[in-house]
Design a protein around this motif. Structure first.
Motif, mmCIF file in Angstrom:
data_model
loop_
_atom_site.group_PDB
_atom_site.id
_atom_site.type_symbol
_atom_site.label_atom_id
_atom_site.label_comp_id
_atom_site.label_asym_id
_atom_site.label_seq_id
_atom_site.Cartn_x
_atom_site.Cartn_y
_atom_site.Cartn_z
ATOM 1 N N CYS A 9 -7.748 -37.898 64.821
ATOM 2 C CA CYS A 9 -7.250 -39.234 64.467
ATOM 3 C C CYS A 9 -5.749 -39.142 64.238
ATOM 4 C CB CYS A 9 -7.942 -39.735 63.204
ATOM 5 S SG CYS A 9 -7.102 -41.142 62.459
ATOM 6 N N ASN A 10 -5.018 -40.114 64.752
ATOM 7 C CA ASN A 10 -3.554 -40.083 64.669
ATOM 8 C C ASN A 10 -2.997 -40.681 63.379
ATOM 9 O OD1 ASN A 10 -2.321 -39.101 67.362
ATOM 10 N ND2 ASN A 10 -4.111 -40.292 67.918
ATOM 11 N N HIS A 11 -3.870 -41.147 62.534
ATOM 12 C CA HIS A 11 -3.451 -41.780 61.282
ATOM 13 C C HIS A 11 -2.290 -42.748 61.542
ATOM 14 C CE1 HIS A 11 -6.180 -39.413 58.808
ATOM 15 N NE2 HIS A 11 -6.053 -38.562 59.793
ATOM 16 N N CYS A 12 -2.568 -43.639 62.476
ATOM 17 C CA CYS A 12 -1.547 -44.580 62.937
ATOM 18 C C CYS A 12 -0.980 -45.402 61.777
ATOM 19 C CB CYS A 12 -2.163 -45.556 63.935
ATOM 20 S SG CYS A 12 -3.200 -44.782 65.156
ATOM 21 N N PRO A 40 -4.957 -49.837 64.648
ATOM 22 C CA PRO A 40 -5.867 -50.881 65.123
ATOM 23 C C PRO A 40 -7.181 -50.904 64.338
ATOM 24 C CG PRO A 40 -4.932 -49.706 66.978
ATOM 25 C CD PRO A 40 -4.484 -48.984 65.752
ATOM 26 N N CYS A 41 -7.670 -49.733 63.970
ATOM 27 C CA CYS A 41 -8.967 -49.698 63.276
ATOM 28 C C CYS A 41 -8.863 -50.366 61.907
ATOM 29 C CB CYS A 41 -9.466 -48.263 63.154
ATOM 30 S SG CYS A 41 -8.442 -47.215 62.125
ATOM 31 N N CYS A 82 -10.074 -48.439 68.436
ATOM 32 C CA CYS A 82 -9.199 -47.252 68.411
ATOM 33 C C CYS A 82 -8.851 -46.820 69.833
ATOM 34 C CB CYS A 82 -9.886 -46.105 67.677
ATOM 35 S SG CYS A 82 -8.978 -44.552 67.842
ATOM 36 N N TYR A 110 -7.636 -44.158 70.822
ATOM 37 C CA TYR A 110 -7.708 -42.711 71.015
ATOM 38 C C TYR A 110 -9.128 -42.165 71.009
ATOM 39 C CZ TYR A 110 -2.823 -43.385 69.876
ATOM 40 O OH TYR A 110 -1.542 -43.832 69.872
ATOM 41 N N LYS A 143 -14.335 -40.337 60.772
ATOM 42 C CA LYS A 143 -13.174 -39.855 61.524
ATOM 43 C C LYS A 143 -12.418 -38.849 60.678
ATOM 44 C CE LYS A 143 -9.540 -42.829 60.053
ATOM 45 N NZ LYS A 143 -8.707 -41.646 59.760
#
Ligand code: SF4
Ligand code: SF4
Lengths: 244, 396
Positions: free
Chosen positions: A116-119, A123-124, A158, A160, A174
C-alpha cells in the motif's frame, strides 16, 4: 503535518532534492512523517517479506492475497520497444515462483516489491462510506476493522490493487506499515527480514533516518504518478514504462 | 386459487428458500470453510452488485415512466400509475435487500445511521438518496391507493384486513398529496440513480471513469423501466383475461423506441471515444476486454438482443402495433439490460489487479447464481402478493 501541506509539497516536486527539503521543513508541526523506500535493484526475489508480513499480520498464507507482494518482470530486450514482450510473475503466497527458471523467459529480468502506498490523497479513504479508512497524523493510512462494513468500494477504488477482502475477517485489509510495530520504535516486518536492504522505512522529519538520506541523495519515482494519489512509498531504479 | 396459482406459489417459495440458503452459506460458510470466489482471485463487485444496479436503476425507470402520466400529462400512462409505482416499490425493496446481503458486515450499517459517515463518499450519498426515495415512494403509493383501499376495506377476507390496516389513519385529499410527493420522489429517484452512476465514475477504472455515466444510468433506467412495465401490464392483463389497454402499450412503445435509439447512440460514442487510439492504453484495453473477451455478452446479448432486435420489432408496424410484439421486445430489452449491468460491473473491473494478480475472466460461483435467482423470484412473488392484497384493479 497536515494532509494539505503534504499534498502541496509533493505536488511541486520533480526531483529528489526539493522533495526532501520541503518535507523536512514541516518539522515543527508534527514529529513524524513516515515514508518507505523500495530499491528495485536490490530485490532478489527471496520472498521473505511476503511471508514475514503474512505471519506478522495474520493474512491467510495460502490465499493469493497479500499486504505486500513481489512482482517479477521478464522482458525481451531484443525486440523493438513497441513490440516488447513482457512476462509478469507474482509472488503473493508462501510459494516462490521466482525460483522456477521457466518463469524467466526473456533476457532482462527485474523484481518490484509492492505494498500500500499510503497515499496522501488516498482514493480508498475518499470513497469509504463509513470512515473506516483514515490517515494517522504521521500520514499512515489505516483501516478500522471494527467499523468496515465490507462494501469493498475501497478495493475497487485503489489504483494499486493494494487492498483486499480478508475472507476470514470479512473486512478489508491492507498494509499498515506494521503500525503496531513502528509505534513501538520497531521496523515493519518486511523491512526487518529483507536480506539485501531493498526495503527501507523511516521518518522524513528525522535527518538521520535512512529514508531521509536516500531520498536526499538519489533519484526516485512513485507508482502511477498520473493518478495523483501522492504516494508515501518511493522507488529507486523503477522502469516506469514497464511496471504496471 | 387454482392449481396453477398454487404451483406458482410453491415453486417461488422454493426458489426463494434456496436463494436464502445460498446467501447464508456465502456469508457464514457452515458447510464449506472458505468460498473460492471470496479470495482475490475474483473481482470484488460481482453478480449481486450487478443485480442491485439493475433493480435500483429499473425502479427509477419505472418511476420516470409512471410520472409521464402522473405529472406530465401523458394521459394514457395514468392508467398504469398504480401498477408502476407498486412494481417500483417492490423492486427497490428487493434491490436494497440484495446490496444489503452482498455487503460483508451489513449489521454495522447501524454505525452509519449513528452518523459515522463520510460525506465525501458517493456510496454514502447513494444510500441516503435511495432510502429517501423509498420513503417518498411508499407514501406516494399509499396516498394514491388510499381511496381504493377504503372501498377494498368492505370486501371481506384478507384483502379487507390489509385495507383496513392501511386506512387506520384517516386522510383527505390523498391524491393531492400523492401528486406533490410524486414530484419530490421523482427528483430523489433521479438524484439517487445518478449518484449510483457517479459512484462508478469516480474510480480509476477506465470503463467507468466517465462524467456522463450518471446520465447514462438515467437513460438506461427509462429503457428498462418502460420494458418492465410493459411486461408487468401484459402479464397482469393476460392472467386476468383482459385485452383492453392497447393505447397504453402504444405509448410505451414510443417511449421505448426513443430511449433505445438514444441508448444506442450513447453506447456507441462512449465506446468509440474510449477505444480511440488517442485514449490511454488502459482505456483501450478496457474496451477491448468488453468487445473480445466478453464479445458474446456485449455484441449478442447487450447490443443485438437488447437493443437492435427490439428496436426493429418496435418500429416495424407488423410487430410494433401488436401487444405481443411490444411484449416480446420488452422481454428482449430486459435480457439485454441484465447483461448490460453485468458487463458494466464485471468487465469494468477487469483492468484491475489485486495483490499483483490480473483479473482476466470472471466465472460466477453457483451459490452467487442461486442467490441471484432467489432475489428475482422474491421480486416476482412480491409483485404477485401486491396484486393479491392491494387494490391494483386494472383501469380501462
Ligand atoms: S495504495 Fe490503495 S489502499 Fe493504499 S492508501 Fe493508496 S488507495 Fe488506499
Ligand atoms: S470495505 Fe470497509 S474500508 Fe472499504 S470502503 Fe467499504 S467500509 Fe470502507
Amino acid at each position: 503535518m497536515k494532509r494539505r501541506d503534504f499534498i502541496k509539497l509533493i505536488a511541486t516536486l520533480t526531483i529528489s532534492a526539493p522533495i526532501v527539503k520541503a518535507l523536512t521543513t514541516q518539522e515543527q508541526e508534527t514529529d513524524k512523517s513516515y515514508a518507505f523506500v523500495v530499491d528495485v535493484n536490490k530485490c532478489i526475489g527471496c520472498g521473505n517479506c511476503v511471508i514475514a508480513c503474512k505471519v506478522e499480520n495474520d493474512v491467510p498464507m495460502d490465499l493469493p492475497i497479500a499486504r505486500t507482494w513481489v512482482e517479477g518482470y521478464s522482458i525481451d530486450e531484443n525486440v523493438p520497444l513497441s513490440k516488447t514482450k513482457v512476462q509478469k510473475i507474482v509472488m503473493n503466497t508462501a510459494k516462490n515462483p521466482f525460483l522456477d527458471k521457466k518463469n524467466w523467459r526473456y533476457s532482462k529480468n527485474f523484481l518490484v516489491p509492492k505494498l500500500c502506498n499510503h497515499c496522501a490523497n488516498a482514493p480508498c479513504v475518499n470513497v469509504c462510506p463509513v470512515y473506516a479508512r483514515f490517515h494517522t497524523k504521521e500520514g499512515v493510512v489505516l483501516v478500522d476493522k471494527n467499523t468496515c462494513i465490507g462494501c469493498k468500494y475501497c478495493i475497487v477504488a485503489c489504483p494499486y490493487g493494494a487492498t483486499f477482502l480478508n475472507p476470514e475477517e470479512k473486512v478489508t485489509d491492507k498494509c499498515t506499515f506494521c503500525f503496531h510495530r513502528i509505534t513501538k520504535g520497531l521496523k515493519p516486518a518486511c523491512v526487518e527480514v529483507c536480506p539485501t536492504g531493498a526495503r527501507s522505512f523511516g521518518d522524513l522529519n528525522d535527518k538521520e533516518s535512512i529514508v531521509y538520506k536516500i531520498l536526499k541523495e538519489k533519484e526516485f519515482s512513485v507508482l502511477k504518478p498520473e493518478e495523483g494519489t501522492l504516494p508515501r512509498v518511493f522507488y529507486l531504479g523503477l522502469e516506469e514504462y514497464l511496471v504496471e | 386459487m387454482n392449481g396453477k396459482e398454487i404451483t406458482f406459489i410453491v415453486v417461488s417459495l422454493l426458489i426463494i428458500f434456496i436463494g436464502a440458503l445460498s446467501i447464508y452459506q456465502m456469508h457464514t460458510q457452515p458447510i464449506l470453510p472458505i468460498e473460492p470466489y471470496e479470495t482475490a482471485l475474483g473481482i470484488p463487485w460481482r453478480l449481486l452488485v450487478a443485480q442491485y444496479v439493475f433493480f435500483a436503476v429499473s425502479a427509477t425507470g419505472l418511476c420516470i415512466v409512471v410520472s409521464l402520466g402522473e405529472l406530465f400529462g401523458v394521459k394514457k400512462l395514468e392508467k398504469i400509475a398504480k401498477e408502476g409505482l407498486v412494481m417500483a416499490l417492490v423492486m427497490i425493496l428487493i434491490g436494497l435487500m440484495t446490496i444489503g446481503l452482498e455487503i460483508e458486515q451489513v449489521m454495522r450499517g447501524s454505525y452509519a445511521m449513528l452518523g459515522h459517515t463520510n460525506p465525501s463518499s458517493l456510496m454514502f450519498w447513494m444510500i441516503m438518496f435511495y432510502v429517501l426515495y423509498l420513503i417518498f415512494l411508499s407514501f406516494e403509493t399509499w396516498f394514491l391507493l388510499y381511496d381504493d383501499l377504503l372501498i377494498q376495506a368492505n370486501e371481506g377476507g384478507l384483502r379487507s384486513f390489509v385495507a383496513k390496516l392501511l386506512t387506520l389513519i384517516k386522510i383527505e385529499n390523498s391524491k393531492e398529496y400523492a401528486k406533490v410527493l410524486g414530484m419530490i420522489k421523482l427528483v430523489t429517484a433521479v438524484i439517487a440513480t445518478s449518484t449510483l452512476g457517479a459512484l462508478f465514475s469516480v474510480t480509476h477504472l477506465k470503463l467507468w471513469h466517465d462524467p456522463l455515466l450518471p446520465i447514462y444510468f438515467i437513460l438506461t433506467a427509462i429503457v428498462s423501466g418502460a420494458a418492465l412495465i410493459v411486461i408487468g401490464v401484459y402479464l397482469t392483463d393476460y392472467f386476468k383475461g383482459l385485452n383492453e389497454r392497447h393505447e397504453v402499450f402504444q405509448t410505451l412503445r414510443h417511449v421505448l423506441v426513443v430511449s433505445i435509439i438514444v441508448t444506442i447512440l450513447f453506447t456507441a460514442w462512449k465506446l468509440i471515444i474510449k477505444a480511440y487510439p488517442n485514449s490511454t492504453l488502459l482505456s483501450r484495453m478496457a474496451v477491448y476486454n468488453l468487445m473480445s473477451d466478453y464479445a458474446i455478452n456485449f455484441w449478442v446479448f447487450e447490443f443485438l438482443i437488447g437493443l437492435i432486435l427490439p428496436l426493429m420489432l418496435l418500429i416495424l408496424p407488423k410487430t410494433g402495433q401488436k401487444i405481443e410484439g411490444i411484449f416480446v421486445s420488452s422481454l428482449l430489452v430486459i435480457t439485454g439490460m441484465v447483461f448490460c449491468r453485468i458487463d458494466h460491473v464485471v468487465v469494468g473491473q477487469l483492468t484491475m489487479k489485486i495483490s499483483g494478480i490480473d483479473v482476466t475472466f470472471v466465472s460466477f460461483h453457483p451459490l452467487e447464481i442461486l442467490s441471484s435467482i432467489g432475489f428475482v423470484a422474491l421480486f416476482v412473488f412480491g409483485y404477485y402478493l401486491a396484486h393479491k392484497l392491494l387494490p391494483l384493479g386494472v383501469e380501462v
